[in-house]
Design an enzyme around this catalytic site. Structure first.
Site, short mmCIF file in Angstrom:
data_model
loop_
_atom_site.label_atom_id
_atom_site.label_comp_id
_atom_site.label_asym_id
_atom_site.label_seq_id
_atom_site.Cartn_x
_atom_site.Cartn_y
_atom_site.Cartn_z
N ARG A 1 -109.83 70.07 138.08
CA ARG A 1 -111.19 69.52 138.26
C ARG A 1 -111.47 69.49 139.76
O ARG A 1 -110.67 68.94 140.53
CB ARG A 1 -111.34 68.13 137.65
CG ARG A 1 -111.22 68.11 136.13
CD ARG A 1 -111.75 66.82 135.53
NE ARG A 1 -113.21 66.78 135.60
CZ ARG A 1 -113.92 65.69 135.30
NH1 ARG A 1 -113.31 64.56 134.97
NH2 ARG A 1 -115.24 65.72 135.36
N ASN B 1 -119.98 60.38 142.63
CA ASN B 1 -119.56 59.60 141.46
C ASN B 1 -120.27 60.17 140.24
O ASN B 1 -121.07 61.10 140.34
CB ASN B 1 -119.90 58.11 141.67
CG ASN B 1 -119.24 57.24 140.61
OD1 ASN B 1 -118.03 57.36 140.37
ND2 ASN B 1 -120.00 56.38 139.98
N LYS B 2 -119.97 59.62 139.09
CA LYS B 2 -120.54 60.12 137.83
C LYS B 2 -122.05 60.26 137.93
O LYS B 2 -122.73 59.39 138.48
CB LYS B 2 -120.17 59.18 136.70
CG LYS B 2 -120.62 59.63 135.32
CD LYS B 2 -120.11 61.02 134.96
CE LYS B 2 -118.61 61.13 134.99
NZ LYS B 2 -118.12 62.50 134.71
N ASP C 1 -115.40 59.47 142.96
CA ASP C 1 -114.48 60.59 142.79
C ASP C 1 -114.15 61.26 144.11
O ASP C 1 -113.10 61.90 144.23
CB ASP C 1 -115.07 61.59 141.80
CG ASP C 1 -115.00 61.08 140.37
OD1 ASP C 1 -114.06 61.46 139.66
OD2 ASP C 1 -115.87 60.27 139.99
N GLY D 1 -111.14 59.96 135.29
CA GLY D 1 -111.13 58.96 136.35
C GLY D 1 -110.26 59.47 137.48
O GLY D 1 -109.11 59.90 137.26
N ALA D 2 -110.79 59.45 138.69
CA ALA D 2 -110.09 60.08 139.82
C ALA D 2 -108.66 59.57 140.00
O ALA D 2 -107.73 60.37 140.12
CB ALA D 2 -110.91 59.91 141.11
N GLN E 1 -119.09 57.49 128.69
CA GLN E 1 -117.91 56.77 129.17
C GLN E 1 -118.17 55.27 129.30
O GLN E 1 -117.25 54.47 129.18
CB GLN E 1 -117.44 57.33 130.51
CG GLN E 1 -116.90 58.74 130.45
CD GLN E 1 -117.94 59.78 130.84
OE1 GLN E 1 -119.13 59.59 130.59
NE2 GLN E 1 -117.51 60.88 131.44
#
Length: 343
Positions: free
Chosen positions: A89, A245-246, A235, A49-50, A194
């Site tokens: 990351r 995002n994811k 993110d 998670g950012a 997740q």
């Protein structure tokens, strides 16, 4: 329970990280006292998670300083270790922003660094609570009906993904607290689940009604009229509103656009990267092929198959109905761009 949940905690000599690879079946923490362990924890998604990895990176500066004292590192070696943490990351801009912020106080010593890292963590919790209220107000106004809302979300954006409370899940929690939430559809979020492992676990702690669904079901659920709005995290957000995002998020946004329902992105201003003009410039992390070729360590694809495993996708700003930050809501698809409003 999750109101007090902290995915990242400074213990006085290191970091205690909730090991999110083990949830929901085991709740354990990882004791981090060196930079190798922290970099590994970020890459393996022990902490994810950012905003959460931003907080971990902020404290990582102090971790590197303490390790340097123990092992007799030079200042340049400590800075090199901090750079490794910063680059652990590539997509989530919060990690870089928070490390850079804390490094401005590096020359003042350990106490100053810890003070700044604690401020990063505290400010994120405050920002999350503010965006929860802003997002709930905006959605209820958009709904225009006096009934509980049905919300879809993708990936995990709660206390586990932040310094506390949550971004998109913080908006959902606020709606629930106001008695204005009927049900949450939580996408499972392949390939690491997740949504089903982490979001559902947080929703259970809160007693929030929810249904876990396969990622492939999301568009159909939206188009069948079962959802009033989708809320996701981010993110990295470019200056024009394009949002990383994811992976799987862009499909949700497209379905919302076709159905004519709001697609809301909830993220603190630390996630907005004004130096990135559009989503084309956002680096997309490619993770290991085994995550999509195997399940529980058992090969599910033929031996001759290769894997394609982007961790994120980019949703064009034209599909983002609203971007909620701690400062309020920007209606991005209507022309309110982060680059114009958040400088």
């Amino acid at each position: 329970m999750s109101q007090e949940l902290r995915a990242v905690e400074w213990t006085g000599s290191g970091l205690a990280l909730i090991d999110q690879t083990l949830l929901p079946h085991r709740a354990e923490t990882v004791d981090v006292r060196d930079t190798d362990t922290l970099v590994d924890a970020i890459r393996r998604l022990v902490v994810r998670g950012a905003p959460a990895i931003g907080a971990a990176g902020a404290y990582g500066v102090a971790l590197a300083m303490l390790q340097g004292e123990r092992e007799g590192w030079t200042g340049d070696r400590v800075r090199a270790e901090v750079a490794r943490i910063r680059e652990a990351r590539p997509t989530a801009v919060n990690l870089m922003v928070c490390v850079d912020r804390v490094m401005t106080r590096f020359d003042e010593g350990l106490e100053a660094v810890l003070e700044e890292a604690a401020a990063v963590q505290r400010e994120d919790v405050d920002a999350n609570r503010a965006m929860g209220a802003h997002g709930a107000d905006w959605l209820l106004k958009k709904a225009g009906e006096d009934r509980p809302l049905r919300i879809l979300t993708h990936c995990n954006t709660g206390a586990l993904a932040t310094a506390g409370w949550g971004t998109a899940l913080g908006v959902i929690r606020e709606l629930h607290a106001r008695g204005r939430l009927e049900v949450v559809y939580a996408d499972e979020t392949r390939p690491l689940l997740q949504g089903s492992r982490l979001t559902a676990w947080e929703l259970v702690q809160e007693g929030i009604p929810h249904r876990v669904q396969a990622d492939g079901a999301a568009a159909g659920t939206i188009l069948r009229g079962l959802v009033d709005a989708a809320i996701v995290g981010a993110d990295r957000i470019a200056a024009n509103g394009d949002t990383a995002n994811k992976v799987g998020t862009v499909g949700v946004a497209l379905a919302c656009a076709d159905a004519g329902i709001p697609f809301l992105v909830a993220a603190p201003t630390t996630t907005v990267d004004l130096s990135t003009p559009t989503g084309d410039a956002i680096p997309i992390e490619l993770r290991g092929e085994d995550e999509v070729l195997e399940w529980g360590g058992v090969r599910t694809a033929p031996a001759g198959s290769r894997g394609h495993n982007p961790a994120f996708d980019v949703t064009p700003g034209r599909l983002v109905t609203g971007l909620v930050t701690e400062r309020g809501v920007l209606e991005v698809s209507a022309g309110e761009l982060p680059g114009d409003r958040l400088r």
